[in-house]
Design an enzyme around this catalytic site. Structure first.
Site, PDB file in Angstrom:
ATOM      1  N   GLU A   1       0.820  -1.210   0.000  1.00  0.00           N
ATOM      2  CA  GLU A   1       0.000   0.000   0.000  1.00  0.00           C
ATOM      3  C   GLU A   1       0.854   1.261   0.000  1.00  0.00           C
ATOM      4  O   GLU A   1       0.506   2.270  -0.615  1.00  0.00           O
ATOM      5  CB  GLU A   1      -0.888   0.025   1.257  1.00  0.00           C
ATOM      6  CG  GLU A   1      -2.174  -0.740   1.143  1.00  0.00           C
ATOM      7  CD  GLU A   1      -3.205  -0.022   0.306  1.00  0.00           C
ATOM      8  OE1 GLU A   1      -3.050  -0.004  -0.936  1.00  0.00           O
ATOM      9  OE2 GLU A   1      -4.165   0.504   0.881  1.00  0.00           O
TER      10      GLU A   1
ATOM     11  N   THR B   1      -5.619   9.080  -5.374  1.00  0.00           N
ATOM     12  CA  THR B   1      -5.663   8.931  -3.914  1.00  0.00           C
ATOM     13  C   THR B   1      -4.851  10.020  -3.218  1.00  0.00           C
ATOM     14  O   THR B   1      -5.264  10.552  -2.193  1.00  0.00           O
ATOM     15  CB  THR B   1      -5.119   7.541  -3.512  1.00  0.00           C
ATOM     16  OG1 THR B   1      -5.893   6.549  -4.188  1.00  0.00           O
ATOM     17  CG2 THR B   1      -5.239   7.315  -2.023  1.00  0.00           C
TER      18      THR B   1
END
Lengths: 316, 316
Positions: free
Chosen positions: B131, B184
């Site tokens: 991530e 994001t």
């Protein structure tokens, strides 16, 4: 009945991470109120015992009588006459929900005296009006659990949404009230109006963890979640020896320890009564090391809310 | 075994009120990964299918292979050789935890291939490393539920504390992914670093209400608690027709509707599959009214996390 005496429990608001949204009731201490029906309409304070003369005796300035008055207006029964005797069984300005207990005892008692026109849950707004007099704003985090018993979440104020959350069968609260005073309005005034997003996230994690820990139940999770990164770091400066007292509680087996309401009382949660007693003694000792005397109370989480102690028919 | 194919679920992070702390997994969509043992040490990306060539093929830049590499380093098995084929079965940059699903599929698969040296829960940190590559910081609110299944609370990051919370037996998620893209990093950049204490209190009340509602279960409480006063008002400006799409979901019976992760996908929670399908159609129609096409997915909350689809022994 013509006369009724009711007990309403003290409460721990905030519960570390849940500023303004969490509160739970305890079995000890609490307030007692006696209402006696009178042919003369209106609410009168006849006597207040145990406050050393500090609470207002005027019915429109006292938290209990205001709660009763607001209730009677709402149900259109201003024809009712009632004489009030309030027995303060806990310290004032202590962070133990003293004013909420008086207001709750008052509205619960008058509702019983009139054969329950409203449900207990419907009484919350009237007790909150009493709170408004005592601390300047109508909070529900003491009133809610004092009325409903147990552990409560004030999910929302507009509209009011009070949720009762199950707690483990064996959960004990130690309360230690040091003989110093913190004014609720001062305790609110020193808080900052802004919180960092980082601290908000941390606090939300602990809020979620505490609810999950209580409902599962999972004592370790309860313990890990009893952390307050927003309010405690600010308010604890108003409590001498705060860090030492908290440390004493944790070292003696408390699941967690923080400020009760706006202080100066401190609470600890424990798994069993022996630990709760030991924790209380250690916390008192830590206060005493700097010359501060204190009272300690140990009880289970109160599940019932207010209770009727006696009723009487007066011969006419 | 010499070869294994694993599915890992997409996830909805934040879940309205729980920014950075809540996430849940869904049955559909999700990613598939196939690992094949190789005599040559190291992790190699052989192929990525379904990404239209947009994901890096270098093993030290791809989220799945980095998760596997970090895992192999941790268990001191850099002697292992593995060839990776990744099948992206969901849109990239969609707010559905695409990178988390790839990383989770990767670590789960390698751990199975090596006969489970670690527990599933122990795999979380390695998937988080994947991530970190994808979105710049090692978040766990997608990785946690993708690995553990169900609804997860990230109570704390230091130390990492991921709690799994029970959800109602009948709870359905509608996901609608509009064909637009939100980065994001941008979605995080537009957030303010400070939150008002008032909004923090409101958000904490909803966080507590959602956990209590899921665990009780109490659908009305879940519905009342699916409210975000901090993040949604800011991020929703990045999603055209956000208010109309949300309104369409609520009018068609959704318990609540908000942004999935950092968007642009939106999720709705529903009590039954018929409502979830109807809600999905209404949300798609609202997007289409301004010319935005979309995909819709309906599934139960995934309770299992990743699953092994096939294994094979390769003849030597």
């Amino acid at each position: 009945m013509d006369s009724i005496t009711v007990f309403a429990p003290a409460t721990v608001a905030n519960v570390a991470c849940g500023f303004d949204i969490f509160g739970f009731a305890v079995d000890n201490p609490g307030d007692q109120i006696t209402l006696t029906a009178s042919p003369e309409p209106g609410v009168r304070i006849i006597d207040i015992i145990g406050d050393e003369g500090r609470l207002p005796r005027e019915a429109n300035r006292n938290t209990a009588s205001i709660a009763i008055q607001t209730y009677l207006q709402h149900i259109n029964r201003t024809d009712v006459g009632v004489d009030v005797v309030l027995r303060k069984k806990m310290p004032l300005g202590s962070g133990l929900g003293s004013s909420a207990a008086s207001a709750v005892a008052g509205v619960f008692a008058i509702n019983e005296l009139l054969n329950r026109p409203l449900t207990v849950r419907q009484l919350i707004p009237f007790a909150m009006e009493g709170e408004r007099i005592a601390c300047g704003s109508a909070h529900a985090d003491n009133v809610g659990p004092s009325l409903l018993g147990g552990f409560c979440v004030i999910r929302s104020y507009q509209p009011l949404d009070v949720i009762r959350v199950n707690t483990p069968a064996s959960l004990y609260c130690t309360l230690v009230h040091p003989d110093i005073e913190v004014n609720t309005k001062d305790a609110r005034f020193i808080l900052k109006n802004e919180v960092s997003l980082k601290n908000t996230i941390t606090q939300m994690g602990n809020v979620a963890g505490l609810i999950a820990g209580l409902m599962t139940p999972d004592y370790d999770l309860i313990s890990r979640s009893l952390v307050d990164v927003i309010i405690e770091p600010v308010r604890s400066i108003l409590i001498p020896e705060f860090n030492e007292v908290k440390q004493a509680a944790l070292e003696n087996g408390a699941l967690g320890c923080s400020i009760s309401g706006s202080g100066p009382s401190m609470f600890a949660l424990c798994r069993d009564p022996q630990t709760a007693e030991r924790v209380g003694a250690a916390m008192q000792q830590a206060f005493l090391s700097v010359g501060i005397s204190s009272e300690s109370y140990v009880s289970e989480i109160n599940q019932q809310g207010p209770k009727v102690l006696t009723t009487a028919e007066v011969a006419s």
